[in-house]
Design an enzyme around this catalytic site. Structure first.
Site, mmCIF file in Angstrom:
data_model
loop_
_atom_site.group_PDB
_atom_site.id
_atom_site.type_symbol
_atom_site.label_atom_id
_atom_site.label_comp_id
_atom_site.label_asym_id
_atom_site.label_seq_id
_atom_site.Cartn_x
_atom_site.Cartn_y
_atom_site.Cartn_z
ATOM 1 N N PRO A 91 0.811 -1.223 0.000
ATOM 2 C CA PRO A 91 0.000 0.000 0.000
ATOM 3 C C PRO A 91 0.841 1.269 0.000
ATOM 4 O O PRO A 91 1.869 1.363 0.672
ATOM 5 C CB PRO A 91 -0.816 -0.124 1.292
ATOM 6 C CG PRO A 91 -0.918 -1.595 1.523
ATOM 7 C CD PRO A 91 0.394 -2.156 1.066
ATOM 8 N N CYS A 92 0.351 2.257 -0.767
ATOM 9 C CA CYS A 92 1.082 3.520 -0.911
ATOM 10 C C CYS A 92 0.550 4.597 0.020
ATOM 11 O O CYS A 92 1.086 5.710 0.049
ATOM 12 C CB CYS A 92 0.988 4.011 -2.358
ATOM 13 S SG CYS A 92 -0.685 4.494 -2.859
ATOM 14 N N THR A 93 -0.483 4.295 0.800
ATOM 15 C CA THR A 93 -1.211 5.311 1.568
ATOM 16 C C THR A 93 -0.295 6.210 2.390
ATOM 17 O O THR A 93 -0.466 7.432 2.423
ATOM 18 C CB THR A 93 -2.221 4.629 2.505
ATOM 19 O OG1 THR A 93 -2.975 3.676 1.760
ATOM 20 C CG2 THR A 93 -3.150 5.650 3.131
#
Length: 392
Positions: A91-93
């Site tokens: 995930p890039c969040t």
């Protein structure tokens, strides 16, 4: 003169196997399979993405394992034997420039450490090659410390790491720059001159850090960035379709435009042919506004959990203007997956699945030009290649 002959490996007769962590809806699998890999194991935590994945691939029993749930529950012992490649689009969040940038210490992007744990638990069974994909914000997160930490973690597992940037707009009319890390137990020799196309100046820090073990594989230059293509790719929606916004909604769209944006729209409206542009809703000075891209490509597709993340399509020309939301099929085409099965899917489910995925032709290019040759031993250093000397 000495002639060097490369002896092909027996492994070329079979497809190398791959595992995809954070698999989402399977676009990485599509790209890897196009490059010649066989994806045998996948994992993701999102039930809606699993529904899309299984609805598209429809694997016969026993041919593929989809492990649903949190990667925190995945153990190295349950991973398949003889994996050649492990891919992780974590995930890039917490790394995105649009987020709080908690980095690899964040609850979502920090799942990277579980991927490392699984590799460590695999011991001698871990794959010879690993690939990681994320937003380019990883390169600058915490002043570059997060990227260095990721490389160091792979170094601790004996992987040398290459870092490169690749934008989807080299293959499809969508601006989608991404960072890729390629780890190799048997790394190739460095290219003689750094490749500015794939490793620009802002990505040089890891290669100059003596505490990190890195390499730079010699790779071909990818296709040039596209500057047009959205107009042709977009769905040709009839003017009578209910997808087009009504007069009131379209008027609100036009009234929100800045003078520069309004001038851009007027120029398109006066065009002799139809043009299509994407538009994002922004907040400027506390007021919602729309901004139309100046070029004939899409902005970066995003997860559609908020209204500002969704892109509209503006069709203008021949004295007319029409506006609508981008369709799931357009999302699929912009991700290089035009034939993806969409039957029975909820619109937001599809938009979220594609907006949170990896562009298929990007994976395919990287697979063909880098990952497969690396797995086959064709990119190894001169010292480790199987060479026969013929003549003297």
């Amino acid at each position: 003169m000495t002639e060097l002959v490369l002896i092909p490996s027996d492994a070329s007769a079979t497809k190398p196997t791959a595992a995809e962590f954070f698999a989402g809806i399977g676009l990485v699998r599509l790209g890897l399979e196009d490059a010649g890999f066989e994806v045998t194991w996948s994992n993701d935590i999102e039930p809606a993405k699993k529904e899309m994945y299984e609805g598209h691939f429809r694997d016969p029993a026993g041919a593929h394992t989809y492990e649903p749930g949190d990667i925190a529950n995945v153990k190295g012992a349950q991973m398949p034997d003889d994996l050649a490649l492990a891919w992780a689009s974590f995930p890039c969040t917490d790394l995105s420039l649009a987020g709080a940038r908690r980095g690899l210490a964040g609850s979502e992007s920090g799942t990277f450490w579980h991927f490392v744990r699984v590799l460590e638990q695999m011991g001698d069974r871990r794959p010879s090659v690993v690939a990681l994909e994320n937003v380019v914000g990883l390169a600058t997160s915490h002043g570059g410390e997060d990227l260095a930490a990721a490389i160091r973690a792979l170094n601790d597992l004996d992987y040398s790491v290459d870092v490169l940037a690749l934008d989807a707009r080299r293959f499809v009319p969508q601006s989608r720059p991404r960072l890729f890390l390629v780890g190799a137990l048997e790394p190739p020799a460095d290219e003689p001159v750094p490749n500015s196309e794939l490793r620009p100046d802002w990505l040089q820090a890891p290669f100059g850090d003596p505490s990190l073990r890195t390499h730079r594989a010699l790779l071909p230059v990818p296709p040039p960035p596209m500057t047009t293509g959205l107009t042709e790719l977009a769905d040709k929606v009839p003017s009578s379709s209910d997808l087009w916004w009504d007069e009131q909604r379209q008027a609100a769209f036009v009234s929100s435009l800045s003078p520069i944006q309004a001038e851009r729209l007027e120029s398109l409206r006066k065009g002799r042919g139809l043009s299509r542009r994407t538009a994002y809703r922004r907040t400027r000075g506390g007021k919602p506004t729309w901004e139309i891209r100046p070029d004939d490509i899409s902005g970066c597709l995003r997860t559609a959990r908020g209204g500002s993340s969704k892109q509209a399509v503006v069709e203008a020309g021949q004295g007319k203007v029409r506006v609508r939301w981008m369709t799931p099929r357009e999302y699929a085409k912009l991700m290089g997956a035009a034939d993806y099965r969409l039957d029975g899917l909820r619109t937001n489910q599809a938009l979220f699945g594609f907006g949170d995925a990896v562009c298929v032709p990007v994976v395919a290019w990287l697979g063909r030009e880098y990952l497969m040759p690396l797995v086959r031993g064709e990119l190894r250093s001169a010292e480790s290649r199987r060479l026969a000397v013929v003549g003297a």
